[in-house]
Design an enzyme around this catalytic site. Structure first.
Site, PDB file in Angstrom:
ATOM      1  N   GLU A  58      15.512 -13.807  16.372  1.00 28.18           N
ATOM      2  CA  GLU A  58      16.319 -12.610  16.152  1.00 28.18           C
ATOM      3  C   GLU A  58      15.434 -11.404  15.853  1.00 28.18           C
ATOM      4  O   GLU A  58      14.535 -11.475  15.012  1.00 28.18           O
ATOM      5  CB  GLU A  58      17.278 -12.825  14.984  1.00 28.18           C
ATOM      6  CG  GLU A  58      18.324 -13.902  15.222  1.00 28.18           C
ATOM      7  CD  GLU A  58      19.295 -14.050  14.056  1.00 28.18           C
ATOM      8  OE1 GLU A  58      20.287 -14.763  14.230  1.00 28.18           O
ATOM      9  OE2 GLU A  58      19.055 -13.456  12.981  1.00 28.18           O
ATOM     10  N   CYS A  59      15.680 -10.327  16.529  1.00 25.79           N
ATOM     11  CA  CYS A  59      15.059  -9.026  16.282  1.00 25.79           C
ATOM     12  C   CYS A  59      13.540  -9.129  16.259  1.00 25.79           C
ATOM     13  O   CYS A  59      12.900  -9.225  17.300  1.00 25.79           O
ATOM     14  CB  CYS A  59      15.602  -8.414  15.001  1.00 25.79           C
ATOM     15  SG  CYS A  59      15.457  -6.601  14.955  1.00 25.79           S
ATOM     16  N   GLY A  60      12.908  -9.127  15.081  1.00 27.56           N
ATOM     17  CA  GLY A  60      11.450  -9.244  15.014  1.00 27.56           C
ATOM     18  C   GLY A  60      10.950 -10.497  15.687  1.00 27.56           C
ATOM     19  O   GLY A  60       9.897 -10.503  16.337  1.00 27.56           O
TER      20      GLY A  60
END
Length: 777
Positions: free
Chosen positions: A336-338
């Site tokens: 997720e994301c990073g």
């Protein structure tokens, strides 16, 4: 059970600062407090947890239905005296800043929780009256019960308080002065993280002192108890072991969870749901670790700030290779994301840095929010979501130049739609942060994929010989990693003559009554210096271990009451090494740390010297040592020690404590040299502290370990006061004690001169809960 929300007029008003100070003040009063954060925030809960030592949870009315939210709050707060909820943004700001759903006020309305408004009154005077009046007028449920005025002098604060309370039907519960030393820094994603703030403990402590002085905490506590409710249990439906039943309460798969400075954004509820389905969470650091944890069945790469550690991430070639090979072998992975950024070929942030290369393309920094807000995500081809729509949140300044189109994404506030995310049969990756309790299918499918991977890739189960320290006679002081190993062990070896009388055996049976007695093996290790007798015992023990290993059995050698692992295990470990049998050590909580906690005393203050002295050492040579002396397992020499300390009292001012069988039912605590002979048993600890300050220029000012044959391995390190291998947190990548580092012989060594863990009694429970969440050595 009390509850109180700290909300604000707008973002940046100081609600996080005041919430943290209030939590610390309540903790100082020994009030059992738990905290919550409105909205999809990760960083504020980290601050909460840092202060009170227990997980902070998110309460979000976009993610959860009303009854689910009520039940989550009830189930997680009912064992605490006080619940503090920190709001998000402005009080009425919900989805897109336009709706009530997702706002702090919506949460307070559902929980029927009193609200205290934090108002930044810098540069304001009488104009504050219509501002407060408007918020009160809009409060149709009459939940706003008071205000706290921030960034105002105490004198002017009293003037404003008088004006507000005379003209408006609202109480001013206090003020907080403008002081830059009390505020927290920010960056593009919000506050900096707790481990990045120098002297955070000092800052929070100072903040708590100020709040005690200028805020009426007693009245706030009284207000917080204004109502009680019994909520329904609907949240159970999303937080139970739905489709996967655990067999004999054993873990069914192992998930490697990235947890370090770069990857640290995880909802506590998400992790709990995985654990409730039998997933063992094993943390690792993509920055420092050279390989993934052993025998894993899945990988979870959360969000965080990878852009601040791109050079370290890019240069850790070994773990990048390991992750990529595992993914190519179809291990289930959620990023997720990073974590999604980390999967790309490159990330550009000032310079270009090579990442994992699992996804071709790069992520680039845009110097502005690329996307921010609540979204709904639906897979174009069903894999993890089972054709369901997932509610999620995005907040990122980076853009992927890939054209991923595995999912359709819709922004809730304006119905804007786009394609995004990369989803296959074993990978779910994208910028959205998912909240698992509202998308149960995602968790079930992820777990099922890990189980299938395990079946196809692990022909045999983990096969190790574990050396486990139980700690000082109390199962609550056994680390969660040790509990996991004991619960799964096929053979448990106890160094004792009689199994039923063994402390370790009785502790294990109390915690795990279903463990069959037949898997225990009692092996007597006589207390003798006769090498022939000892060698015979060692050889017999090793034969039992080797036979079990050759039959693919997991073996645990379990001890109690020792500083680290029972010394006999060193011999067993050496024999295992010679036959290439893998060994893992899981240290227990040091006995002398537990004794200090039981007594409620610090072992040392700042650079004060500590000396750990085992019974086998010639105690007469220790009487000239200055600082704190800890005599371990001194039962056989107790009377001799008592006479020596009586003689010392004639010319030296000391305070003397004694504890026998710490943590056990027959524990005994005494104070004063004249009472030492009242202690009973082998497991005795005597602590001698100097009452007079001294200056010993010859002292190296570090923890003197007379029990270690490698002493003084850390000599000539200036101003070092650390428990080293005895500290239960020393081996963790993240430590609550704020260590610094020095280079020595090409290695990084932690310097813990000002460490408060685990020396102090009031921090001991925090350590236990922190270790339970980490499970890493």
């Amino acid at each position: 059970m009390g509850k109180l929300m700290i909300a604000a007029i707008k973002s940046g008003s100081g609600k996080t600062m005041i919430t943290c100070g209030l939590l610390k003040a309540l903790k100082n009063r020994e009030i059992n407090v738990v905290s919550y954060k409105c909205g999809p925030d990760y960083i504020d809960p980290m601050f909460h947890r840092k202060i009170i030592g227990v997980p902070s949870r998110n309460v979000d009315t976009f993610f959860l239905e009303e009854n689910q939210l009520k039940t989550l709050f009830q189930e997680t707060s009912n064992v605490y005296d006080e619940s503090i909820i920190e709001g998000v943004m402005g009080l009425y700001d919900g989805v897109g800043g336009q709706q009530e759903q997702g706002s702090s006020y919506h949460v307070a309305k559902i929980l029927n929780c009193p609200i205290i408004l934090v108002i930044d009154v810098g540069g304001m005077g009488r104009s504050i009256l219509p501002l407060i009046y408007g918020f009160l007028k809009y409060d149709i449920n009459k939940l706003i019960k008071g205000v706290i005025l921030n960034r105002v002098s105490e004198t002017y604060g009293k003037t404003l308080k008088k004006m507000i309370e005379e003209e408006l039907d609202i109480k001013v519960y206090g003020t907080l002065k403008k002081d830059i030393s009390l505020s927290f820094e920010s960056r593009h994603l919000g506050l900096v993280m707790p481990n990045e703030i120098d002297d955070l403990n000092k800052k929070i402590s100072k903040l708590a002192v100020e709040i005690e002085k200028t805020v009426d905490i007693d009245s706030l506590l009284k207000l917080s108890n204004f109502d009680k409710q019994n909520y329904n249990q609907d949240y159970n439906k999303v937080n139970k072991k739905n489709n996967v039943e655990l067999e004999n309460e054993k873990e069914i798969c192992r998930l490697a969870v990235a947890r370090d400075e770069a990857f640290c954004f995880y909802y506590e509820e998400n992790l709990e749901m995985l654990k409730n389905r039998g997933v063992q969470l094993v943390e690792f650091s993509p920055i420092r670790d050279k390989k993934l944890p052993d025998n894993i069945d899945g990988i979870l790469l959360g969000g965080g700030y990878p852009e601040l550690y791109l050079e370290q991430l890019s240069k850790n070639y070994a773990i990048k290779k390991d992750i990529k090979e595992k993914v190519q072998n179809n291990i289930p992975l959620v990023a997720e994301c990073g974590g999604y950024m980390y999967l790309h070929d490159f990330v550009e942030y000032e310079n270009s840095y090579e990442m994992l290369g699992i996804l071709s393309g790069k992520c680039v920094y845009r110097n502005k929010l690329v996307n921010f807000g609540y979204v709904e995500v639906k897979e174009n081809t069903s894999s993890f979501l089972s054709n369901k729509t997932a509610k999620a949140h995005e907040f990122h300044y980076f853009e992927s130049l890939r054209e991923d189109c595995s999912c359709s994404v819709k922004k809730v506030s304006n119905d804007k739609k786009w394609n995004g995310c990369y989803v296959t049969d074993n990978i779910w990756a994208g910028f959205p942060h998912l909240y698992y309790p509202q998308i149960v299918n995602f968790v079930d499918n992820f777990v099922e994929k890990m189980i299938n991977y395990k079946k196809n890739n692990h022909s045999t189960k983990s096969n190790y010989v574990y050396g486990i320290g139980v700690g000082p006679g109390n199962i609550n002081k056994l680390t969660s990693e040790a509990k996991e190993v004991i619960r799964d062990a096929d053979r448990i070896i106890i160094p004792t003559k009689e199994l039923e009388s063994s402390y370790a055996y009785n502790i294990i049976k109390k915690e795990f009554p279903k463990i069959d007695k037949d898997i225990f093996v009692a092996i007597d290790f006589p207390m003798t210096k006769n090498k022939e007798i000892l060698e015979k015992a060692h050889n017999y023990c090793y034969k039992v271990i080797k036979d079990a290993y050759n039959m693919n059995k997991k073996v645990a050698f379990v001890t109690i009451g020792d500083v680290c692992i029972y010394s006999t295990f060193n011999y067993i470990s050496a024999k295992c090494d010679s036959d290439n049998i893998p060994v893992k050590l899981i240290n227990g909580i040091p006995s002398f740390c537990a004794v200090a906690a039981e007594l409620g005393i610090p072992l040392a203050d700042k650079s004060e010297q500590i000396h750990i002295i085992p019974a086998s050492y010639e105690i007469e040579t220790t009487k000239n040592l200055r600082g704190t002396r800890v005599y371990m397992k001194s039962g056989s020499k107790l009377l001799k020690l008592q006479e020596m300390l009586k003689d010392e009292k004639r010319y030296r001012k000391t305070v003397i404590y004694g504890v026998s069988n710490c943590g056990l039912d027959n524990q005994k605590v005494v104070m004063g040299v004249e009472n030492l002979d009242k202690l009973e048993g082998y497991l005795t600890t005597v602590i001698v502290k100097d009452l007079e300050p001294f200056e010993d220029k010859s002292s190296s000012s570090f923890f003197t370990n007379y029990a270690c044959k490698y002493y003084p391995c850390h000599k000539n390190i200036k101003n070092l006061n650390c428990l080293f291998c005895y500290c239960p947190m020393y081996f963790l990548d993240e430590c609550l004690g704020h260590p610094t580092y020095i280079e020595k012989e090409g290695k990084k060594i932690k310097v813990c001169t000002n460490c408060v863990f685990p020396h102090k009694h009031e921090n001991y429970d925090i350590i236990m809960k922190y270790l339970a969440s980490k499970c890493r050595r």
